[in-house]
Design an enzyme around this catalytic site. Structure first.
Site, PDB file in Angstrom:
ATOM      1  N   GLY A   1      -6.812 -54.953 -75.586  1.00 30.44           N
ATOM      2  CA  GLY A   1      -7.181 -53.595 -75.198  1.00 30.44           C
ATOM      3  C   GLY A   1      -8.005 -52.798 -76.171  1.00 30.44           C
ATOM      4  N   GLY A   2      -7.739 -52.910 -77.465  1.00 32.07           N
ATOM      5  CA  GLY A   2      -8.535 -52.118 -78.371  1.00 32.07           C
ATOM      6  C   GLY A   2      -7.842 -51.790 -79.670  1.00 32.07           C
TER       7      GLY A   2
ATOM      8  N   PHE B   1      -4.913 -45.037 -73.816  1.00 32.68           N
ATOM      9  CA  PHE B   1      -3.907 -46.069 -74.018  1.00 32.68           C
ATOM     10  C   PHE B   1      -2.530 -45.433 -74.017  1.00 32.68           C
ATOM     11  CE2 PHE B   1      -3.615 -50.535 -75.615  1.00 32.68           C
ATOM     12  CZ  PHE B   1      -4.671 -51.028 -74.893  1.00 32.68           C
TER      13      PHE B   1
ATOM     14  N   TRP C   1      -4.724 -76.382 -92.392  1.00 37.28           N
ATOM     15  CA  TRP C   1      -3.779 -76.701 -93.458  1.00 37.28           C
ATOM     16  C   TRP C   1      -2.506 -75.919 -93.141  1.00 37.28           C
ATOM     17  CZ3 TRP C   1      -4.687 -79.072 -98.575  1.00 37.28           C
ATOM     18  CH2 TRP C   1      -5.932 -79.713 -98.657  1.00 37.28           C
TER      19      TRP C   1
ATOM     20  N   ASP D   1       6.300 -68.245 -89.140  1.00 37.82           N
ATOM     21  CA  ASP D   1       6.250 -69.048 -90.375  1.00 37.82           C
ATOM     22  C   ASP D   1       6.391 -68.191 -91.639  1.00 37.82           C
ATOM     23  OD1 ASP D   1       5.406 -70.576 -88.239  1.00 37.82           O
ATOM     24  OD2 ASP D   1       3.825 -71.615 -89.334  1.00 37.82           O
TER      25      ASP D   1
ATOM     26  N   GLN E   1       9.290 -56.177 -79.365  1.00 37.68           N
ATOM     27  CA  GLN E   1       8.687 -55.481 -78.232  1.00 37.68           C
ATOM     28  C   GLN E   1       8.565 -56.371 -76.997  1.00 37.68           C
ATOM     29  OE1 GLN E   1       4.341 -53.984 -78.194  1.00 37.68           O
ATOM     30  NE2 GLN E   1       5.601 -52.149 -78.227  1.00 37.68           N
TER      31      GLN E   1
ATOM     32  N   HIS F   1       6.508 -56.340 -73.653  1.00 39.36           N
ATOM     33  CA  HIS F   1       5.321 -55.676 -73.085  1.00 39.36           C
ATOM     34  C   HIS F   1       5.552 -55.451 -71.592  1.00 39.36           C
ATOM     35  CE1 HIS F   1       1.202 -54.952 -71.819  1.00 39.36           C
ATOM     36  NE2 HIS F   1       0.846 -54.835 -73.075  1.00 39.36           N
TER      37      HIS F   1
ATOM     38  N   LEU G   1      -0.311 -62.112 -70.740  1.00 35.94           N
ATOM     39  CA  LEU G   1      -0.462 -60.673 -70.920  1.00 35.94           C
ATOM     40  C   LEU G   1      -1.522 -60.081 -69.989  1.00 35.94           C
ATOM     41  CD1 LEU G   1       0.113 -58.163 -72.721  1.00 35.94           C
ATOM     42  CD2 LEU G   1      -1.760 -58.933 -74.165  1.00 35.94           C
TER      43      LEU G   1
ATOM     44  N   GLU H   1      -2.691 -53.420 -71.561  1.00 34.90           N
ATOM     45  CA  GLU H   1      -2.343 -52.036 -71.293  1.00 34.90           C
ATOM     46  C   GLU H   1      -3.596 -51.242 -70.897  1.00 34.90           C
ATOM     47  OE1 GLU H   1       0.752 -50.437 -73.699  1.00 34.90           O
ATOM     48  OE2 GLU H   1      -0.518 -48.766 -74.301  1.00 34.90           O
TER      49      GLU H   1
ATOM     50  N   ARG I   1       5.631 -48.296 -74.600  1.00 33.19           N
ATOM     51  CA  ARG I   1       5.919 -49.587 -73.977  1.00 33.19           C
ATOM     52  C   ARG I   1       7.409 -49.808 -73.734  1.00 33.19           C
ATOM     53  NH1 ARG I   1       1.558 -53.476 -77.139  1.00 33.19           N
ATOM     54  NH2 ARG I   1      -0.231 -52.758 -75.929  1.00 33.19           N
TER      55      ARG I   1
ATOM     56  N   HIS J   1       6.620 -59.827 -76.607  1.00 34.22           N
ATOM     57  CA  HIS J   1       5.229 -59.593 -76.972  1.00 34.22           C
ATOM     58  C   HIS J   1       4.967 -59.406 -78.461  1.00 34.22           C
ATOM     59  CE1 HIS J   1       1.108 -58.401 -76.439  1.00 34.22           C
ATOM     60  NE2 HIS J   1       1.310 -57.207 -76.952  1.00 34.22           N
ATOM     61  N   TYR J   2       5.833 -58.680 -79.179  1.00 33.60           N
ATOM     62  CA  TYR J   2       5.445 -58.295 -80.539  1.00 33.60           C
ATOM     63  C   TYR J   2       6.654 -58.133 -81.440  1.00 33.60           C
ATOM     64  CZ  TYR J   2       2.891 -55.920 -84.260  1.00 33.60           C
ATOM     65  OH  TYR J   2       2.318 -55.595 -85.467  1.00 33.60           O
TER      66      TYR J   2
ATOM     67  N   ARG K   1       6.022 -50.365 -81.148  1.00 33.89           N
ATOM     68  CA  ARG K   1       4.620 -50.232 -81.528  1.00 33.89           C
ATOM     69  C   ARG K   1       3.800 -49.661 -80.381  1.00 33.89           C
ATOM     70  NH1 ARG K   1       0.204 -53.079 -80.484  1.00 33.89           N
ATOM     71  NH2 ARG K   1       1.207 -55.018 -79.837  1.00 33.89           N
TER      72      ARG K   1
ATOM     73  N   SER L   1      -1.834 -52.503 -83.319  1.00 24.25           N
ATOM     74  CA  SER L   1      -1.532 -53.737 -84.059  1.00 24.25           C
ATOM     75  C   SER L   1      -2.741 -54.230 -84.835  1.00 24.25           C
ATOM     76  CB  SER L   1      -1.017 -54.827 -83.131  1.00 24.25           C
ATOM     77  OG  SER L   1      -1.993 -55.200 -82.198  1.00 24.25           O
TER      78      SER L   1
END
Lengths: 536, 387
Positions: free
Chosen positions: A21-22, A87, A127, A184, A203, A205, A215, A218, A249, A314-315, A349, A354
């Site tokens: 989205g942006g 948004f 790697w 990780d 989160q 979404h 996804l 938004e 959200r 989602h997050y 968030r 993000s």
């Protein structure tokens, strides 16, 4: 100064691609960083650290201009200047975008810059990092890696190490996240003693496809799309009468889940997103990617009919605890982006924050890491960490077929457990059950076997290491979710449905011990925005 | 849920053996992707089956492969559709088949490392770096953003939508013949800078790409890359835009492609139909008309075309010989429609771009619905053209 970038996939495959989205910035004359900061803090349900949010929102405009100067093809308004879209959770249209491929466009332009400066910055593409090296003073002094192409192991010495490995979405199934998002960096930092923070804040979404969890940006709601239940009612009127579909959200996801749970969803456990109310030309210009997603992955022409969606993982708001310069508790170890928890996102968030978080705190981490590298000498590193990793890998490879469960089975059970019990609505019984399952899976992972015994592109082996990372992430989320006995942001406890500032306006920090994650707390930094009731 | 057989071309570099085929049986919803089938085989049967993949949603560009011989993304090809194609192909050679194996191979035009994993560095990325793939603006950046035409950003966003998956490279027939061809992905990337008003090196970039014998004139218009591209980047279109821009910059096209294109436009504008007798002359010595004062190069090119013409006559491909005499070919009696099309095109001279116009095919489909496919109304004629 010598800089290297190590990535387990080719850098342009990384998951920032998926940020459609942006990116937010208060760059318009009528807008202000204070407004952006307030929206972010309110969106976080007052769990974000306000000093960090101030830094992020103040530095945002400069960062957008920097990206524009590097070549990002941002959308323009009729005057040829940078144009914005609306948004969720924002009080002004301050989201800058490239159609609905903003993350991809930014990441590819940054990769262009890496190619431009390839003399100065070495790239280690494909790697895989398996652990961090810590010297005798307890400072981070490098990473142990495996060259995926030939299986050789190497200890990279470093004066500073920055972890930017994304979130842990693969712990949940389904998820919008890519297969590489296995937490990780969060796990590696945790294993060497760095503190994690806000790990309960995951989160969901509001608009993901049922099944595979893809996804739908938004931006669709930003362009005016409606959410409808199976009766055709625009149900957000009940939950967020002012902001409607553009509430935060967590608010929208809970509203949808409530509609579904109370029988007003569709039989496939979804509600509908109606994009047909957005002018067709605008859809093609600004939402083309999701036209393709609808067509290719759901068989739906979103310009003609509503598409079925549901809340989906989602997050990762939480992560490795850092200060505003990306420093973790371990000297020499930095973290930025979704891996880190500064915290600017707190309990929830905002959309289009993000990429901004990643860019601002990535830059700040880089600066501080460089200053440190100039200041200190290389530490003496012991080869022991490399030998330990080689032994760990030899053990995994040597397990006989049938000696335990398959990695993929454990992964699936983990994902379904977490999505079933540690999702939009949570309670003590469910989280406790999930935690017990995760602990059992951790035991089972110790004997799980793989099929591939080779050196070249042994993805099977990497999958086994990733499973270990995922299980550590899952355990931490369960422990923190069980500990926070209130509802705030993404953490909604049906057994504690109210926000409780008196007892829980604080971060939950976790540290590894032999008995699992040890809990401590840290203060939430409040500068000028006192916590208020949160309505949209 | 349905059962499918996927037949994978495998190569295990450490085995000491050459490539071989292996079949896996998988159970999937037909709407799921070929990649889901491969991952199921990997999860259930053989973890050593190697395939790069990450996002599962056609955005990371990892899983380029050939499915039933066609280059594309494993995650974006529905297994039900792949089955239909496999059946169709099998039926074409051996009667009705319902469950032919879905054939999956690594991408073409690249060395194979293991199973479906190819060496993209030595081919794809080396070529990308060949086109100086970063913005080269003039002087210091402005205090605020660069002010540019909104359409220009939308225009290059089509190239920006490239996810570097390599499917176009895999399918490129020119690259098969000339491995040094810069290729569709890298040239589409080049257009992203040539078309960017913020870039100050447009002229140098165009010269570089035109002067390279493996550059923009090495493409043979086979459309394979357009078919293969999962993101609608249409690399060949970007190459054609580079050629057009090169023509505008006065760069000589060794194939005279730009002049050839203009020759068609001009002849049809004049006569309403294609007078082939004028085509050679107009292509190589435009504007000379009947006076024959062409350049040496034009004479060379035109003489060079004679053997082809003679062969055409001999084999009967050219039959209306009298029409080869310049000026004999008649004008179309009523040219109003033709003129209307030219006038409309003149007024609406904008390039077709998916980001502005929407889905290709869709407009045509709508036009059919509206029953305006054959309309001569200039406004709708444009839409038909776009479709």
């Amino acid at each position: 100064m010598s800089v290297g970038i190590i990535s387990k996939v080719h850098p342009v495959r990384s998951h920032s691609n998926a940020a459609q989205g942006g990116i937010n910035a208060a760059l318009n004359p009528g807008d202000s960083w204070e407004s952006h900061a307030f929206d972010t803090i309110k969106g976080s349900d007052y769990l974000s650290d306000q000093d960090a949010v101030e830094i992020m929102t103040r530095e945002a405009p400069e960062e957008i201009l920097h990206l524009e100067h590097l070549g990002v093809t941002f959308h323009r308004n009729e005057e040829g200047k940078l144009g914005t879209r609306a948004f969720g959770g924002a009080s002004a249209a301050r989201t800058y975008y490239v159609a609905d491929i903003t993350g991809q466009a930014i990441m590819h332009v940054l990769y262009e810059q890496l190619m431009k400066y390839s003399e100065q910055i070495a790239r280690y593409e494909e790697w895989f990092c398996s652990s961090l090296a810590i010297d005798e003073n307890g400072e981070c002094c490098g990473v142990v890696t495996r060259n995926v192409a030939d299986g050789s192991m190497e200890l990279f010495q470093a004066k500073s190490v920055i972890l930017c490995t994304g979130g842990n979405g693969q712990v949940w199934q389904p998820t919008t996240n890519a297969l590489i998002c296995t937490g990780d960096g969060i796990a590696m930092a945790y294993r060497v003693g760095a503190k994690l923070m806000d790990m309960e804040m995951i989160q969901y979404h509001p608009t993901t496809l049922a099944g595979k969890g893809f996804l739908i940006t938004e931006g669709a709601r930003g362009e005016g799309a409606h959410l409808l239940n199976a009766k055709g009612e625009r149900f957000m009127e009940k939950y967020a009468p002012n902001k409607m579909e553009l509430a935060s959200r967590d608010v929208v996801s809970r509203a949808e889940q409530t509609e579904i749970n109370e029988g007003r969803g569709f039989p496939d456990g979804t509600v509908a997103l109606d994009i047909t109310v957005v002018p067709k030309k605008r859809v093609h210009e600004a939402l083309r990617e999701i036209v393709l997603v609808g067509r290719d992955f759901a068989g739906v022409d979103i310009t003609r009919e509503p598409i079925h969606i549901k809340p989906g993982n989602h997050y990762t708001m939480g992560g490795v605890k850092t200060d505003v310069d990306g420093r973790t508790d371990i000297p020499g170890l930095y973290s930025a982006g979704e891996t880190a928890c500064v915290s600017v996102h707190g309990g929830n968030r905002l959309g289009a924050n993000s990429l901004l978080d990643t860019l601002i705190f990535g830059k700040r981490s880089g600066r501080d890491a460089a200053a440190r590298a100039k200041r200190i000498d290389y530490a003496r590193t012991s080869k022991k960490v490399l030998e330990d990793e080689e032994a760990m890998i030899a053990d995994v490879v040597s397990r006989e077929k049938g000696s335990g469960r398959r990695i993929s089975e454990i992964k699936r059970e983990l994902g379904e457990t977490m999505d079933g019990k540690v999702a939009v609505f949570r309670d003590e019984a469910g989280i406790t059950e999930a935690l017990e399952i995760v602990k059992r899976l951790k035991e089972e992972a110790k004997t799980a076997y793989i099929d591939d015994h080779g050196s070249v592109f042994n993805q099977d082996l990497l999958g086994a290491i990733e499973l270990g990372y995922m299980l550590d992430n899952a355990e931490c989320t369960c422990v923190a979710a069980l500990e926070r006995k209130e509802s705030r942001g993404a953490q909604y406890r049906t057994d504690f449905p109210e926000r409780n500032d008196e007892e829980w306006l604080k971060h939950i920090d976790l540290e590894q011990t032999d008995d699992g994650p040890a809990i401590s707390y840290s203060e939430v930094t409040i500068t000028q925005w006192e916590p208020q009731e949160r309505t949209y | 849920m349905a059962e499918y057989t996927i037949k994978v071309r495998r190569f295990q570099p450490e085995s000491g053996q050459g490539p071989y085929w292996e079949e896996f049986n998988v159970d999937l919803e037909p709407s799921l992707a070929v990649l889901d089938g491969l991952l199921q085989a990997k999860d259930r049967d053989d973890g050593s089956l190697a395939v790069r993949c990450s996002c599962r949603a056609a955005i990371c560009g990892s899983c380029g492969m050939k499915i039933n011989g066609q280059s594309g993304l494993g995650c974006k090809t529905q297994i039900g559709e792949a089955q239909e194609l496999a059946n169709k192909k099998a039926s074409a050679v051996g009667g009705q088949v319902d469950n032919a194996p879905i054939v999956i191979e690594p991408m073409g035009n690249m060395p194979v490392i293991k199973d479906l994993i190819t060496d993209m560095e030595s081919t794809h990325w080396t070529k990308i770096r060949r086109v100086t793939p970063w913005l080269l603006p003039h002087g210091e950046p402005p205090e605020r953003e660069y002010i540019v035409e909104p359409e220009s950003m939308i225009d290059i966003t089509q190239s920006m939508a490239c996810i570097q998956c390599g499917a176009c490279v895999s399918s490129c027939l020119s690259m098969e013949a000339d491995p040094e061809f810069i290729g569709p992905a890298a040239l589409a990337k080049a257009y992203r800078f040539v078309g960017d008003p913020r870039d100050a090196e447009t002229h140098e970039r165009l010269h570089d790409l035109a002067d390279d014998p493996h550059g923009i004139y090495d493409c043979t218009h086979c459309f394979s890359c357009i078919d293969a591209c999962p993101k609608g980047v249409a690399p060949m279109d970007q190459i054609m835009r580079l050629r057009r821009k090169a023509g505008e910059e006065g760069i000589e096209d060794p194939n005279s492609g730009h002049d050839h294109e203009l020759a068609f436009v001009k002849i049809i504008e004049k006569k309403g139909t294609l007078d082939e007798s004028l085509l050679l002359q107009e292509s190589f010595a435009p504007g000379v008309k009947g006076k024959l004062k062409p350049s040496k190069r034009a004479i060379r090119e035109m003489l060079g075309s004679l053997p082809t013409a003679i062969r055409g006559i001999k084999t009967g491909k050219m039959r209306s010989l009298h029409k080869l005499i310049p000026g004999v070919h008649p004008k179309l009696p009523d040219q109003d429609d033709v003129k209307a099309i030219y006038a409309h095109a003149e007024e609406h001279s904008e390039e077709f771009n998916l980001y502005i116009k929407g889905e290709e095919g869709e407009l045509a489909e709508e036009n059919v619905e509206k029953g305006i496919e054959r309309s001569t109304d200039p406004d709708t004629a444009q839409e038909v053209k776009n479709g």
